[in-house]
Design a protein around this motif. Structure first.
Motif, PDB file in Angstrom:
ATOM      1  N   GLY A   1       0.835  -1.193   0.000  1.00  0.00           N
ATOM      2  CA  GLY A   1       0.000   0.000   0.000  1.00  0.00           C
ATOM      3  C   GLY A   1       0.871   1.244   0.000  1.00  0.00           C
ATOM      4  N   TYR A   2       0.265   2.374   0.318  1.00  0.00           N
ATOM      5  CA  TYR A   2       1.014   3.632   0.330  1.00  0.00           C
ATOM      6  C   TYR A   2       1.613   3.837   1.724  1.00  0.00           C
ATOM      7  N   VAL A   3       2.874   3.508   1.860  1.00  0.00           N
ATOM      8  CA  VAL A   3       3.549   3.657   3.144  1.00  0.00           C
ATOM      9  C   VAL A   3       4.891   4.333   2.928  1.00  0.00           C
ATOM     10  N   MET A   4       5.145   5.390   3.668  1.00  0.00           N
ATOM     11  CA  MET A   4       6.396   6.131   3.558  1.00  0.00           C
ATOM     12  C   MET A   4       7.347   5.721   4.683  1.00  0.00           C
ATOM     13  N   GLN A   5       8.621   5.657   4.375  1.00  0.00           N
ATOM     14  CA  GLN A   5       9.687   5.474   5.370  1.00  0.00           C
ATOM     15  C   GLN A   5       9.461   4.219   6.230  1.00  0.00           C
ATOM     16  N   LEU A   6       9.124   3.103   5.588  1.00  0.00           N
ATOM     17  CA  LEU A   6       8.792   1.889   6.336  1.00  0.00           C
ATOM     18  C   LEU A   6       9.946   1.402   7.216  1.00  0.00           C
ATOM     19  N   PRO A   7      11.189   1.275   6.702  1.00  0.00           N
ATOM     20  CA  PRO A   7      12.289   0.829   7.588  1.00  0.00           C
ATOM     21  C   PRO A   7      12.464   1.731   8.804  1.00  0.00           C
ATOM     22  N   LEU A   8      12.349   3.047   8.589  1.00  0.00           N
ATOM     23  CA  LEU A   8      12.494   3.989   9.697  1.00  0.00           C
ATOM     24  C   LEU A   8      11.401   3.782  10.735  1.00  0.00           C
ATOM     25  N   ARG A   9      10.197   3.504  10.297  1.00  0.00           N
ATOM     26  CA  ARG A   9       9.087   3.272  11.232  1.00  0.00           C
ATOM     27  C   ARG A   9       9.350   2.039  12.088  1.00  0.00           C
ATOM     28  N   PHE A  10       9.839   0.977  11.473  1.00  0.00           N
ATOM     29  CA  PHE A  10      10.124  -0.238  12.237  1.00  0.00           C
ATOM     30  C   PHE A  10      11.270  -0.020  13.228  1.00  0.00           C
ATOM     31  N   ILE A  11      12.249   0.778  12.829  1.00  0.00           N
ATOM     32  CA  ILE A  11      13.352   1.093  13.747  1.00  0.00           C
ATOM     33  C   ILE A  11      12.840   1.878  14.954  1.00  0.00           C
ATOM     34  N   LEU A  12      11.976   2.852  14.704  1.00  0.00           N
ATOM     35  CA  LEU A  12      11.427   3.652  15.803  1.00  0.00           C
ATOM     36  C   LEU A  12      10.534   2.806  16.708  1.00  0.00           C
ATOM     37  N   LEU A  13       9.806   1.850  16.139  1.00  0.00           N
ATOM     38  CA  LEU A  13       9.010   0.941  16.962  1.00  0.00           C
ATOM     39  C   LEU A  13       9.916   0.108  17.865  1.00  0.00           C
ATOM     40  N   ALA A  14      11.070  -0.324  17.339  1.00  0.00           N
ATOM     41  CA  ALA A  14      12.033  -1.069  18.158  1.00  0.00           C
ATOM     42  C   ALA A  14      12.587  -0.193  19.281  1.00  0.00           C
ATOM     43  N   VAL A  15      12.802   1.104  18.985  1.00  0.00           N
ATOM     44  CA  VAL A  15      13.272   2.037  20.021  1.00  0.00           C
ATOM     45  C   VAL A  15      12.229   2.160  21.131  1.00  0.00           C
TER      46      VAL A  15
END
Length: 247
Positions: A127-141
């Protein structure tokens, strides 16, 4: 500190009940996310992520409690007191617990959920998702934030009952304080967004909303909010351990 980390890992690895609970939380977390999402995972990755905020709040509450219990069992069994009696530095004791226990829970929980979202994305499309790797990294933080707070809150109060305080910190503090600020504060939309960025619930809402770009302020607030709170609980733990009579 390396020796303390090895000892902490040995204790964690041989605590079969804790491993079972971690596995249970991971499975329940995925199931809970799955069934909280409309159409049960039939939407795209972006759509499902955006609808999983409540599920993630439930998950971080479980992780904070689990991390606190993992450390609290050491005080119940009196194992934790030998670390100070053996002459180990307090800072090394605290950091070894944070890096091993909080780090382990963060890595496992993040991997379980990332694999789940990978499957959803491969099956239904991103779908339309921006900056997916960054989002997962922030979720890990955020996961490491809640887990490390669970550890440090327990080392501050030195009792397994601190797991309740760890839970209340994320439910009562984030929810009530943020609600009161938004209710009674007469702020513009931009200021309100910046305030929400400093609360975990606000961070989750922004990160999981795939149609909204992750801002530099959100990244800053997520990382430094964790560091600031960790520093506060670290100092409290140090003071508590220095005053405690280990007998």
């Amino acid at each position: 500190m390396g020796r303390l980390m090895k000892a902490e890992w040995y204790r964690l690895k041989h605590s079969s009940e804790l491993m079972k609970w971690l596995f249970f939380v991971g499975i329940v977390g995925v199931v809970f996310v799955h069934y909280q999402i409309s159409d049960v995972g039939r939407g795209s990755l972006a759509q499902d992520l955006s609808e999983s905020v409540e599920s993630y709040i439930f998950i971080i509450c479980c992780l904070s409690i689990l991390s606190a219990v993992m450390i609290g069992t050491s005080y119940t069994s009196k194992i934790a007191y030998y670390e100070v009696m053996a002459g180990n530095k307090i800072w090394a004791i605290l950091l070894s617990k944070v890096f091993v226990s909080a780090g382990f829970v963060t890595v496992i929980s993040s991997l379980v959920l990332d694999i789940y979202w990978l499957v959803i994305g491969m099956r239904n499309g991103a779908g339309y998702v921006m900056q997916l790797p960054l989002r997962f990294i922030l979720l890990a933080v955020i996961f490491f934030h809640v887990c490390s707070m669970g550890v440090l809150i327990t080392t501050t109060f030195q009792h397994i009952a601190a797991s309740v305080l760890s839970y209340l910190r994320f439910i009562m503090f984030d929810s009530l304080v943020l609600f009161c600020i938004m209710l009674f504060g007469n702020f513009s939309g931009e200021i309100s967004t910046r305030i929400r960025d400093w609360f975990i619930i606000g961070q989750l809402s922004a990160i999981l909303n795939c149609e909204v770009r992750v801002t530099g302020h959100l990244i800053f607030a997520t990382v430094f909010g964790m560091l600031i709170e960790a520093a506060v609980w670290y100092v409290l733990s140090c003071v508590r351990m220095k005053r405690k009579l280990y007998q």
